[in-house]
Design a protein around this motif. Structure first.
Motif, PDB file in Angstrom:
ATOM      1  N   VAL A 275       0.810  -1.215   0.000  1.00 35.48           N
ATOM      2  CA  VAL A 275       0.000   0.000   0.000  1.00 35.48           C
ATOM      3  C   VAL A 275       0.846   1.269   0.000  1.00 35.48           C
ATOM      4  CG1 VAL A 275      -1.830   1.241   1.203  1.00 35.48           C
ATOM      5  CG2 VAL A 275      -1.836  -1.247   1.168  1.00 35.48           C
ATOM      6  N   GLY A 276       2.003   1.226   0.639  1.00 31.16           N
ATOM      7  CA  GLY A 276       2.832   2.425   0.749  1.00 31.16           C
ATOM      8  C   GLY A 276       3.115   3.094  -0.588  1.00 31.16           C
ATOM      9  N   PRO A 277       3.568   2.338  -1.604  1.00 25.74           N
ATOM     10  CA  PRO A 277       3.842   2.979  -2.903  1.00 25.74           C
ATOM     11  C   PRO A 277       2.614   3.613  -3.540  1.00 25.74           C
ATOM     12  CG  PRO A 277       4.892   0.830  -2.781  1.00 25.74           C
ATOM     13  CD  PRO A 277       3.994   0.936  -1.577  1.00 25.74           C
ATOM     14  N   ALA A 278       1.432   3.102  -3.205  1.00 28.15           N
ATOM     15  CA  ALA A 278       0.219   3.647  -3.810  1.00 28.15           C
ATOM     16  C   ALA A 278       0.056   5.127  -3.502  1.00 28.15           C
ATOM     17  CB  ALA A 278      -1.004   2.873  -3.312  1.00 28.15           C
ATOM     18  N   LEU A 279       0.530   5.549  -2.334  1.00 31.77           N
ATOM     19  CA  LEU A 279       0.431   6.955  -1.959  1.00 31.77           C
ATOM     20  C   LEU A 279       1.346   7.827  -2.812  1.00 31.77           C
ATOM     21  CD1 LEU A 279       0.452   6.494   1.922  1.00 31.77           C
ATOM     22  CD2 LEU A 279      -1.531   6.871   0.452  1.00 31.77           C
ATOM     23  N   LEU A 280       2.366   7.223  -3.417  1.00 33.10           N
ATOM     24  CA  LEU A 280       3.354   7.980  -4.182  1.00 33.10           C
ATOM     25  C   LEU A 280       3.079   7.973  -5.682  1.00 33.10           C
ATOM     26  CD1 LEU A 280       6.571   6.672  -2.352  1.00 33.10           C
ATOM     27  CD2 LEU A 280       5.247   8.738  -1.841  1.00 33.10           C
ATOM     28  N   VAL A 281       2.349   6.994  -6.174  1.00 39.14           N
ATOM     29  CA  VAL A 281       2.214   6.835  -7.631  1.00 39.14           C
ATOM     30  C   VAL A 281       0.950   7.481  -8.196  1.00 39.14           C
ATOM     31  CG1 VAL A 281       3.547   4.701  -7.632  1.00 39.14           C
ATOM     32  CG2 VAL A 281       1.049   4.596  -7.410  1.00 39.14           C
ATOM     33  N   MET A 282       0.119   8.089  -7.353  1.00 42.65           N
ATOM     34  CA  MET A 282      -1.111   8.696  -7.878  1.00 42.65           C
ATOM     35  C   MET A 282      -0.827   9.750  -8.956  1.00 42.65           C
ATOM     36  SD  MET A 282      -3.452   7.034  -6.569  1.00 42.65           S
ATOM     37  CE  MET A 282      -3.794   5.983  -5.171  1.00 42.65           C
ATOM     38  N   PRO A 283       0.120  10.692  -8.734  1.00 38.03           N
ATOM     39  CA  PRO A 283       0.401  11.667  -9.807  1.00 38.03           C
ATOM     40  C   PRO A 283       0.887  10.999 -11.087  1.00 38.03           C
ATOM     41  CG  PRO A 283       1.308  12.413  -7.708  1.00 38.03           C
ATOM     42  CD  PRO A 283       0.897  10.988  -7.510  1.00 38.03           C
ATOM     43  N   LEU A 284       1.664   9.924 -10.951  1.00 42.71           N
ATOM     44  CA  LEU A 284       2.155   9.210 -12.122  1.00 42.71           C
ATOM     45  C   LEU A 284       1.007   8.575 -12.887  1.00 42.71           C
ATOM     46  CD1 LEU A 284       4.432   8.075 -13.855  1.00 42.71           C
ATOM     47  CD2 LEU A 284       4.600   6.154 -12.235  1.00 42.71           C
ATOM     48  N   TRP A 285       0.079   7.933 -12.182  1.00 40.03           N
ATOM     49  CA  TRP A 285      -1.056   7.324 -12.860  1.00 40.03           C
ATOM     50  C   TRP A 285      -1.922   8.372 -13.538  1.00 40.03           C
ATOM     51  CZ3 TRP A 285      -0.613   2.914 -14.580  1.00 40.03           C
ATOM     52  CH2 TRP A 285      -0.116   1.826 -13.848  1.00 40.03           C
ATOM     53  N   ARG A 286      -2.043   9.536 -12.931  1.00 40.88           N
ATOM     54  CA  ARG A 286      -2.835  10.594 -13.574  1.00 40.88           C
ATOM     55  C   ARG A 286      -2.204  11.005 -14.901  1.00 40.88           C
ATOM     56  NH1 ARG A 286      -6.829  13.988 -13.277  1.00 40.88           N
ATOM     57  NH2 ARG A 286      -6.571  16.123 -13.999  1.00 40.88           N
ATOM     58  N   ARG A 287      -0.887  11.072 -14.951  1.00 39.43           N
ATOM     59  CA  ARG A 287      -0.214  11.402 -16.214  1.00 39.43           C
ATOM     60  C   ARG A 287      -0.413  10.287 -17.247  1.00 39.43           C
ATOM     61  NH1 ARG A 287       4.213  12.739 -12.660  1.00 39.43           N
ATOM     62  NH2 ARG A 287       4.222  14.975 -12.197  1.00 39.43           N
ATOM     63  N   VAL A 288      -0.311   9.036 -16.783  1.00 40.04           N
ATOM     64  CA  VAL A 288      -0.526   7.915 -17.698  1.00 40.04           C
ATOM     65  C   VAL A 288      -1.953   7.962 -18.257  1.00 40.04           C
ATOM     66  CG1 VAL A 288      -0.684   5.396 -17.871  1.00 40.04           C
ATOM     67  CG2 VAL A 288       1.181   6.446 -16.574  1.00 40.04           C
ATOM     68  N   GLY A 289      -2.919   8.266 -17.403  1.00 35.63           N
ATOM     69  CA  GLY A 289      -4.296   8.358 -17.853  1.00 35.63           C
ATOM     70  C   GLY A 289      -4.511   9.476 -18.846  1.00 35.63           C
ATOM     71  N   ALA A 290      -3.846  10.603 -18.613  1.00 35.61           N
ATOM     72  CA  ALA A 290      -3.984  11.743 -19.521  1.00 35.61           C
ATOM     73  C   ALA A 290      -3.418  11.427 -20.899  1.00 35.61           C
ATOM     74  CB  ALA A 290      -3.293  12.965 -18.932  1.00 35.61           C
ATOM     75  N   GLN A 291      -2.374  10.589 -20.940  1.00 38.42           N
ATOM     76  CA  GLN A 291      -1.751  10.264 -22.212  1.00 38.42           C
ATOM     77  C   GLN A 291      -2.441   9.086 -22.904  1.00 38.42           C
ATOM     78  OE1 GLN A 291       0.770  11.924 -23.778  1.00 38.42           O
ATOM     79  NE2 GLN A 291       0.522  13.446 -22.152  1.00 38.42           N
ATOM     80  N   ALA A 292      -2.767   8.045 -22.142  1.00 40.10           N
ATOM     81  CA  ALA A 292      -3.271   6.806 -22.737  1.00 40.10           C
ATOM     82  C   ALA A 292      -4.783   6.680 -22.679  1.00 40.10           C
ATOM     83  CB  ALA A 292      -2.630   5.602 -22.044  1.00 40.10           C
ATOM     84  N   GLY A 293      -5.443   7.456 -21.811  1.00 45.30           N
ATOM     85  CA  GLY A 293      -6.872   7.302 -21.594  1.00 45.30           C
ATOM     86  C   GLY A 293      -7.141   6.384 -20.414  1.00 45.30           C
ATOM     87  N   LYS A 294      -8.317   6.523 -19.825  1.00 42.87           N
ATOM     88  CA  LYS A 294      -8.645   5.771 -18.617  1.00 42.87           C
ATOM     89  C   LYS A 294      -8.632   4.267 -18.859  1.00 42.87           C
ATOM     90  CE  LYS A 294     -11.684   9.397 -16.806  1.00 42.87           C
ATOM     91  NZ  LYS A 294     -13.054   9.730 -16.384  1.00 42.87           N
ATOM     92  N   THR A 295      -9.201   3.831 -19.977  1.00 43.12           N
ATOM     93  CA  THR A 295      -9.307   2.389 -20.229  1.00 43.12           C
ATOM     94  C   THR A 295      -7.939   1.754 -20.398  1.00 43.12           C
ATOM     95  OG1 THR A 295     -11.485   2.618 -21.227  1.00 43.12           O
ATOM     96  CG2 THR A 295     -10.231   0.641 -21.770  1.00 43.12           C
ATOM     97  N   ARG A 296      -7.105   2.340 -21.241  1.00 44.43           N
ATOM     98  CA  ARG A 296      -5.779   1.767 -21.468  1.00 44.43           C
ATOM     99  C   ARG A 296      -4.935   1.843 -20.198  1.00 44.43           C
ATOM    100  NH1 ARG A 296      -6.221   4.497 -26.677  1.00 44.43           N
ATOM    101  NH2 ARG A 296      -6.578   2.940 -28.305  1.00 44.43           N
ATOM    102  N   ALA A 297      -5.044   2.936 -19.459  1.00 40.14           N
ATOM    103  CA  ALA A 297      -4.295   3.049 -18.208  1.00 40.14           C
ATOM    104  C   ALA A 297      -4.739   1.983 -17.212  1.00 40.14           C
ATOM    105  CB  ALA A 297      -4.483   4.445 -17.615  1.00 40.14           C
ATOM    106  N   PHE A 298      -6.046   1.712 -17.168  1.00 41.17           N
ATOM    107  CA  PHE A 298      -6.560   0.655 -16.302  1.00 41.17           C
ATOM    108  C   PHE A 298      -5.946  -0.688 -16.670  1.00 41.17           C
ATOM    109  CE2 PHE A 298      -9.645  -2.745 -15.606  1.00 41.17           C
ATOM    110  CZ  PHE A 298      -9.929  -2.600 -14.256  1.00 41.17           C
ATOM    111  N   MET A 299      -5.842  -0.963 -17.972  1.00 42.87           N
ATOM    112  CA  MET A 299      -5.286  -2.240 -18.421  1.00 42.87           C
ATOM    113  C   MET A 299      -3.795  -2.327 -18.114  1.00 42.87           C
ATOM    114  SD  MET A 299      -7.405  -2.585 -22.015  1.00 42.87           S
ATOM    115  CE  MET A 299      -6.930  -4.281 -22.350  1.00 42.87           C
ATOM    116  N   ILE A 300      -3.073  -1.221 -18.262  1.00 38.81           N
ATOM    117  CA  ILE A 300      -1.647  -1.205 -17.928  1.00 38.81           C
ATOM    118  C   ILE A 300      -1.464  -1.519 -16.443  1.00 38.81           C
ATOM    119  CG2 ILE A 300       0.374   0.283 -17.683  1.00 38.81           C
ATOM    120  CD1 ILE A 300      -0.625   1.763 -20.227  1.00 38.81           C
ATOM    121  N   ALA A 301      -2.258  -0.876 -15.593  1.00 36.41           N
ATOM    122  CA  ALA A 301      -2.154  -1.107 -14.152  1.00 36.41           C
ATOM    123  C   ALA A 301      -2.471  -2.556 -13.806  1.00 36.41           C
ATOM    124  CB  ALA A 301      -3.100  -0.155 -13.411  1.00 36.41           C
ATOM    125  N   SER A 302      -3.483  -3.120 -14.452  1.00 31.53           N
ATOM    126  CA  SER A 302      -3.866  -4.504 -14.179  1.00 31.53           C
ATOM    127  C   SER A 302      -2.752  -5.474 -14.543  1.00 31.53           C
ATOM    128  CB  SER A 302      -5.140  -4.854 -14.960  1.00 31.53           C
ATOM    129  OG  SER A 302      -6.208  -4.016 -14.585  1.00 31.53           O
TER     130      SER A 302
END
Length: 444
Positions: A275-302
């Motif tokens: 859980v600890g890293p989750a607090l740090l990666v939120m800004p990174l995921w937001r950038r990934v979502g902005a570039q790839a879109g929510k669906t593709r970012a969801f699949m990358i995370a999965s």
């Protein structure tokens, strides 16, 4: 780049709404983490039966969650349709949660746990469904909803870290066994109460949405939700993945004790790593979502989560620090899954409302939360089935019994291969990305 609009919410509302995740995070984490080992290693319930006792009360959510959604859709108060439930049901969850681990009866303790868990799940439905329905009514701006979800998931990650990492320590500090679990129940109950009160107070004065005509019956509303293919496919993926996540939660204590040979500090360290890293990666995921879109970012995370889970197959020959680093990779993937799944849900609700002109957020979120809670309950049941098939031996001493190599293999496979498959295999069902929304994220 996202633009601030006149529908932007204040930081107080962002933070206040997010505090509700103290309640959802604690209730979603601790039973999945401790209830199964509490039954098998403290109350002496056989693994298969323990899995049923954890699963069956949560199966009730499939019925009660849509009803809770419909009731909250029709609620009219000066506090809005959803906020009264945050306070009343949230405090009910806090009290009932503590009762799960009270263990007042001797030979009937297993049955008592099932009844107390059922009552707690019922109260939780009337907190969670209105809570999840609120973002679609607080704002119609997709960018603002994503910001709201980012705050929420950050607090959710903190709640999982605090409740999941500290709950085993509270059990140990309270003397272990039944007494230690009683103290833990009080501790987590207090955390849930703090989240419920914080969300109620923090969203005071926030927009509550405009009441619209609803379908005339629950059956009609469920028919509408089932007819929304994008929502249905997203729900299926989310539920199957919830089962996978729950198998990890259920297996933490067993993995720490049987694979890492660290029954005392192992569960806490695994949770901190997850859980600890989750607090740090939120800004990174937001950038990934902005570039790839929510669906593709969801699949990358999965896929990141699944890859980490498979890498843990090597845990028996890896040093503990390497195991914790791999778990941290899984945690980063889990954070992305949660952000984008919960950001896609309000978009689906808003799309349906724009298409039909009817206010049905409660029904959609009722189905969503019913699926999520059922998936989180099914995970421990599936993990318990794996334990039973591989010959795991229960104990009523408060300490795990000595296990065979076959039983340990079951723990390893249930903690690695099983969640990896459950998270990765449903991804082809995800709706295809469509037009970009105002925040640069794809809507589907």
């Amino acid at each position: 780049m996202s633009q601030r609009t006149d529908e932007s919410l204040s930081r107080r509302v962002h933070g206040g709404y997010a505090l509700g995740s103290l309640a959802t995070g604690a209730f979603g984490t601790v039973p999945g983490l401790l209830l199964l080992p509490y039954l098998t290693d403290t109350l002496g319930v056989a693994a298969g039966m323990a899995g049923l006792l954890v699963l069956l009360p949560k199966a009730w959510d499939v019925v009660i969650n849509p009803l809770a959604g419909r009731i909250s859709d029709r609620t009219r108060t000066r506090w809005g349709a959803r906020r009264p439930y945050l306070l009343v049901a949230g405090l009910g969850v806090a009290l009932l949660f503590a009762s799960i681990f009270a263990a007042p009866f001797g030979q009937h303790r297993g049955a008592y746990v099932a009844v107390a868990f059922l009552a707690t799940a019922t109260a939780y439905a009337f907190f969670q469904v209105p809570y999840v329905a609120m973002p679609a009514e607080l704002t119609t701006d997709p960018a603002e909803r994503t910001r709201l979800m980012t705050w929420r998931v950050a607090v959710l990650a903190l709640a999982i870290l605090v409740s999941g990492a500290l709950a085993p320590l509270v059990v140990a500090a309270g003397g272990g066994g039944v007494p230690g679990h009683r103290w833990m129940g009080v501790f987590v109950g207090a955390l849930i109460a703090a989240g419920a009160v914080g969300a109620f107070l923090g969203t005071a004065g926030a927009p509550v949405g405009r009441a619209r005509e609803s379908e005339p019956s629950l059956r009609a509303q469920l028919r509408v939700a089932a007819g929304n293919r994008a929502f249905t496919r997203l729900l299926i993926v989310f539920v199957v993945q919830a089962v996978g996540i729950a198998t990890v939660l259920a297996g933490v204590n067993y993995f720490a004790a049987q694979i890492l040979d660290r029954p005392d500090d192992g569960p806490t360290l695994l949770f901190a790593a997850f859980v600890g890293p989750a607090l740090l990666v939120m800004p990174l995921w937001r950038r990934v979502g902005a570039q790839a879109g929510k669906t593709r970012a969801f699949m990358i995370a999965s896929l990141l989560f699944a890859a980490g889970a498979l890498a843990l197959l090597a845990a028996p020959v890896l040093p503990p620090v390497a195991v914790y680093l791999i778990v941290a990779v899984m945690g980063a993937g889990y954070a992305g899954e949660q952000v984008f799944a919960m950001a896609l849900l309000p978009d689906r609700i808003a799309d349906d409302e724009a298409r039909t002109g009817k206010r049905q957020a409660g029904v959609f979120t009722g189905l969503w939360t019913a699926g999520e809670t059922f998936g989180l309950a099914l995970g421990p049941g599936v993990f318990a089935l794996v334990l039973a098939l591989f010959g795991y031996v229960s104990s009523d001493t408060g300490q795990a019994a000595a296990q065979t190599g076959t039983a340990k293999l079951g723990v390893l496979l249930g903690f690695t291969v099983l969640p990896a498959l459950l998270v990765a295999l449903p991804l082809p069902l995800m709706p295809s990305p469509s037009l970009r929304s105002a925040d640069g994220f794809r809507r589907a």
